[in-house]
Design a protein around this motif. Structure first.
Motif, PDB file in Angstrom:
ATOM      1  N   ALA A  32     -17.320   2.141   6.602  1.00  0.00           N
ATOM      2  CA  ALA A  32     -16.183   2.862   6.037  1.00  0.00           C
ATOM      3  C   ALA A  32     -15.679   2.133   4.800  1.00  0.00           C
ATOM      4  CB  ALA A  32     -15.069   2.978   7.068  1.00  0.00           C
ATOM      5  N   SER A  33     -15.105   2.891   3.877  1.00  0.00           N
ATOM      6  CA  SER A  33     -14.563   2.282   2.663  1.00  0.00           C
ATOM      7  C   SER A  33     -13.332   3.048   2.199  1.00  0.00           C
ATOM      8  CB  SER A  33     -15.606   2.256   1.542  1.00  0.00           C
ATOM      9  OG  SER A  33     -15.961   3.568   1.136  1.00  0.00           O
ATOM     10  N   VAL A  34     -12.370   2.298   1.684  1.00  0.00           N
ATOM     11  CA  VAL A  34     -11.177   2.861   1.046  1.00  0.00           C
ATOM     12  C   VAL A  34     -10.873   1.996  -0.170  1.00  0.00           C
ATOM     13  CG1 VAL A  34      -8.702   3.331   1.237  1.00  0.00           C
ATOM     14  CG2 VAL A  34     -10.211   3.792   3.188  1.00  0.00           C
ATOM     15  N   VAL A  35     -10.544   2.640  -1.288  1.00  0.00           N
ATOM     16  CA  VAL A  35     -10.109   1.933  -2.488  1.00  0.00           C
ATOM     17  C   VAL A  35      -8.612   2.192  -2.643  1.00  0.00           C
ATOM     18  CG1 VAL A  35     -10.465   1.569  -4.952  1.00  0.00           C
ATOM     19  CG2 VAL A  35     -12.384   2.294  -3.507  1.00  0.00           C
ATOM     20  N   PHE A  36      -7.846   1.131  -2.837  1.00  0.00           N
ATOM     21  CA  PHE A  36      -6.392   1.242  -2.842  1.00  0.00           C
ATOM     22  C   PHE A  36      -5.877   1.706  -4.212  1.00  0.00           C
ATOM     23  CE2 PHE A  36      -2.072  -0.982  -2.504  1.00  0.00           C
ATOM     24  CZ  PHE A  36      -1.517   0.082  -1.790  1.00  0.00           C
ATOM     25  N   PHE A  37      -6.046   3.006  -4.473  1.00  0.00           N
ATOM     26  CA  PHE A  37      -5.402   3.646  -5.616  1.00  0.00           C
ATOM     27  C   PHE A  37      -3.959   3.916  -5.198  1.00  0.00           C
ATOM     28  CE2 PHE A  37      -9.878   4.611  -6.250  1.00  0.00           C
ATOM     29  CZ  PHE A  37     -10.048   4.455  -7.623  1.00  0.00           C
ATOM     30  N   LEU A  54      -0.938   2.622   4.956  1.00  0.00           N
ATOM     31  CA  LEU A  54      -1.544   3.958   5.045  1.00  0.00           C
ATOM     32  C   LEU A  54      -3.021   3.908   4.666  1.00  0.00           C
ATOM     33  CD1 LEU A  54       1.330   6.080   3.456  1.00  0.00           C
ATOM     34  CD2 LEU A  54       0.855   5.687   5.887  1.00  0.00           C
ATOM     35  N   ALA A  55      -3.358   3.058   3.705  1.00  0.00           N
ATOM     36  CA  ALA A  55      -4.772   2.875   3.360  1.00  0.00           C
ATOM     37  C   ALA A  55      -5.534   2.269   4.539  1.00  0.00           C
ATOM     38  CB  ALA A  55      -4.907   1.990   2.126  1.00  0.00           C
ATOM     39  N   LEU A  56      -4.910   1.318   5.213  1.00  0.00           N
ATOM     40  CA  LEU A  56      -5.516   0.740   6.418  1.00  0.00           C
ATOM     41  C   LEU A  56      -5.739   1.815   7.481  1.00  0.00           C
ATOM     42  CD1 LEU A  56      -3.548  -2.611   6.749  1.00  0.00           C
ATOM     43  CD2 LEU A  56      -6.039  -2.399   6.653  1.00  0.00           C
ATOM     44  N   SER A 116      -1.907  -9.320   2.162  1.00  0.00           N
ATOM     45  CA  SER A 116      -1.694 -10.170   3.344  1.00  0.00           C
ATOM     46  C   SER A 116      -0.524  -9.678   4.180  1.00  0.00           C
ATOM     47  CB  SER A 116      -1.470 -11.625   2.914  1.00  0.00           C
ATOM     48  OG  SER A 116      -0.289 -11.757   2.144  1.00  0.00           O
ATOM     49  N   GLU A 117       0.548  -9.218   3.519  1.00  0.00           N
ATOM     50  CA  GLU A 117       1.721  -8.746   4.259  1.00  0.00           C
ATOM     51  C   GLU A 117       1.384  -7.501   5.075  1.00  0.00           C
ATOM     52  OE1 GLU A 117       4.675 -10.108   4.626  1.00  0.00           O
ATOM     53  OE2 GLU A 117       4.124 -11.819   3.389  1.00  0.00           O
ATOM     54  N   ALA A 118       0.674  -6.559   4.474  1.00  0.00           N
ATOM     55  CA  ALA A 118       0.324  -5.330   5.184  1.00  0.00           C
ATOM     56  C   ALA A 118      -0.639  -5.603   6.334  1.00  0.00           C
ATOM     57  CB  ALA A 118      -0.282  -4.321   4.212  1.00  0.00           C
ATOM     58  N   VAL A 157       1.227   7.567  -1.891  1.00  0.00           N
ATOM     59  CA  VAL A 157       2.634   7.961  -1.804  1.00  0.00           C
ATOM     60  C   VAL A 157       2.682   9.358  -1.177  1.00  0.00           C
ATOM     61  CG1 VAL A 157       4.743   8.453  -3.097  1.00  0.00           C
ATOM     62  CG2 VAL A 157       3.222   6.592  -3.832  1.00  0.00           C
ATOM     63  N   PRO A 158       3.297   9.533   0.006  1.00  0.00           N
ATOM     64  CA  PRO A 158       3.229  10.832   0.692  1.00  0.00           C
ATOM     65  C   PRO A 158       3.710  12.003  -0.160  1.00  0.00           C
ATOM     66  CG  PRO A 158       4.050   9.140   2.175  1.00  0.00           C
ATOM     67  CD  PRO A 158       3.970   8.505   0.820  1.00  0.00           C
ATOM     68  N   GLU A 159       4.797  11.817  -0.892  1.00  0.00           N
ATOM     69  CA  GLU A 159       5.320  12.918  -1.707  1.00  0.00           C
ATOM     70  C   GLU A 159       4.351  13.298  -2.821  1.00  0.00           C
ATOM     71  OE1 GLU A 159       8.880  10.543  -0.179  1.00  0.00           O
ATOM     72  OE2 GLU A 159       6.872  10.115  -0.978  1.00  0.00           O
ATOM     73  N   TRP A 160       3.644  12.313  -3.365  1.00  0.00           N
ATOM     74  CA  TRP A 160       2.698  12.604  -4.439  1.00  0.00           C
ATOM     75  C   TRP A 160       1.406  13.197  -3.887  1.00  0.00           C
ATOM     76  CZ3 TRP A 160       3.504   7.555  -7.760  1.00  0.00           C
ATOM     77  CH2 TRP A 160       4.790   7.614  -8.327  1.00  0.00           C
ATOM     78  N   ALA A 161       0.996  12.770  -2.697  1.00  0.00           N
ATOM     79  CA  ALA A 161      -0.168  13.373  -2.060  1.00  0.00           C
ATOM     80  C   ALA A 161       0.105  14.854  -1.776  1.00  0.00           C
ATOM     81  CB  ALA A 161      -0.508  12.635  -0.768  1.00  0.00           C
ATOM     82  N   GLU A 162       1.319  15.146  -1.320  1.00  0.00           N
ATOM     83  CA  GLU A 162       1.703  16.537  -1.066  1.00  0.00           C
ATOM     84  C   GLU A 162       1.731  17.339  -2.373  1.00  0.00           C
ATOM     85  OE1 GLU A 162       5.464  19.082   0.823  1.00  0.00           O
ATOM     86  OE2 GLU A 162       5.426  16.882   0.942  1.00  0.00           O
TER      87      GLU A 162
END
Length: 298
Positions: A113-118, A253-255, A17-19, A123-128
């Motif tokens: 469209a679909s996204v699952v919030f893993f 970021l998922a949004l 809800s906050e995001a 996390v940008p550093e972990w995606a990199e």
């Protein structure tokens, strides 16, 4: 994009809800929950409407965000997809592969469209880190330890019935898999063991021959809690760096990924198809533990 939020628990309050309320391209247009009083409370907090009928909320929005136990989430997500609504889901998408496949088919049929919030994958550093690991290649093994203790008086998730029943395998197992799968590739065999409390150990064989070892728990002794991810191979040993992150920011970021895909852009790598893959592996792990044998995944 108008979103309907399904769920009124701690994760819905603290993150979803906050995001949604903060995102410049999202409107929180309504809330549904299994407890009408809690739905009304959350809706009032964000100046929106509580719905008594989930299908009425689905009909009133462009997309749904779901923060519900997986066995409750999946049927609602299937109905929403068939109604042409975009999906922002929580992990795991379902506890049953058959149901997860039905959901993916509905998404494909209606081209939503679909996204699952893993969470950790955003996390940008972990995606990199994972992108660099994929580019480097040559990995022969991986180790993920993900152990915590949620059944403490100050933990908001300790009252979660589905987490008590399914344990770390289904709660933190998806996070562990989301880290090893992009680097080591598809899983072909699963062997699982269950220990004291909800301790679960998995050994996975990946398509290219690499082996990953996952140790999972949400009911570990507090002093034994840890989160470690390491890859081993020709480039040596690479460990996921320690990073503090804010789940509300990551949900934003998922949004972003969902909105991009809904606008005709690239689909998220963390879509429902990836969610099906994770459910398939976890169900195979459950079968391996129950039957005391290695389970092959085609």
């Amino acid at each position: 994009m108008r979103f309907g939020l399904f769920g009124t628990g701690p994760w819905a309050h603290m993150v979803h809800s906050e995001a949604l309320a903060r995102h410049p391209r999202a409107e929180l247009a309504g809330v549904w929950g299994r407890n009408p009083e809690k739905a009304a409370e959350l809706a009032e907090k964000h100046g929106t409407r509580a719905y008594a009928d989930p299908d009425e909320l689905i009909a009133a929005v462009d997309a749904v965000a779901i923060a519900l136990p997986p066995d409750v989430q999946a049927p609602i997500a299937i109905r929403a997809a068939r109604a042409g609504k975009h999906l922002l889901l929580d992990k795991p998408v379902s506890l049953r592969t058959e149901e997860a496949v039905e959901l993916a088919s509905a998404v494909a049929d209606r081209e939503v469209a679909s996204v699952v919030f893993f969470t950790r994958r955003f996390v940008p550093e972990w995606a990199e880190f994972l992108d660099e690991a994929v580019a480097t290649g040559g990995w022969t093994e991986a180790r993920v330890d993900h152990l915590g203790s949620i059944f403490t008086p100050d933990n908001p998730f300790g009252a979660s019935a589905w987490r008590k029943e399914r344990g770390g395998l289904w709660d933190v197992g998806p996070h562990a898999l989301s880290l090893v799968l992009p680097v080591l590739g598809p899983v072909t065999e699963v062997t699982g063991l269950a220990g004291n409390r909800d301790l679960t150990a998995l050994v996975l064989r990946h398509e290219g021959g690499a082996i990953s070892r996952l140790t999972l728990s949400v009911d570990a002794p507090e002093a034994a809690g840890r989160a470690v991810t390491e890859f081993f191979g020709e480039a040596g040993i690479r460990a996921l760096p320690a990073v503090d992150f804010d789940a509300v920011t990551l949900y934003g970021l998922a949004l972003d990924q969902l909105l991009t895909a809904a606008d005709g852009g690239a689909a998220s790598a963390l879509d429902v198809d990836f969610g099906v893959t994770v459910t398939r592996i976890l169900e195979a792990a459950e079968e391996s533990i129950r039957d005391g044998r290695t389970v092959r995944i085609s």
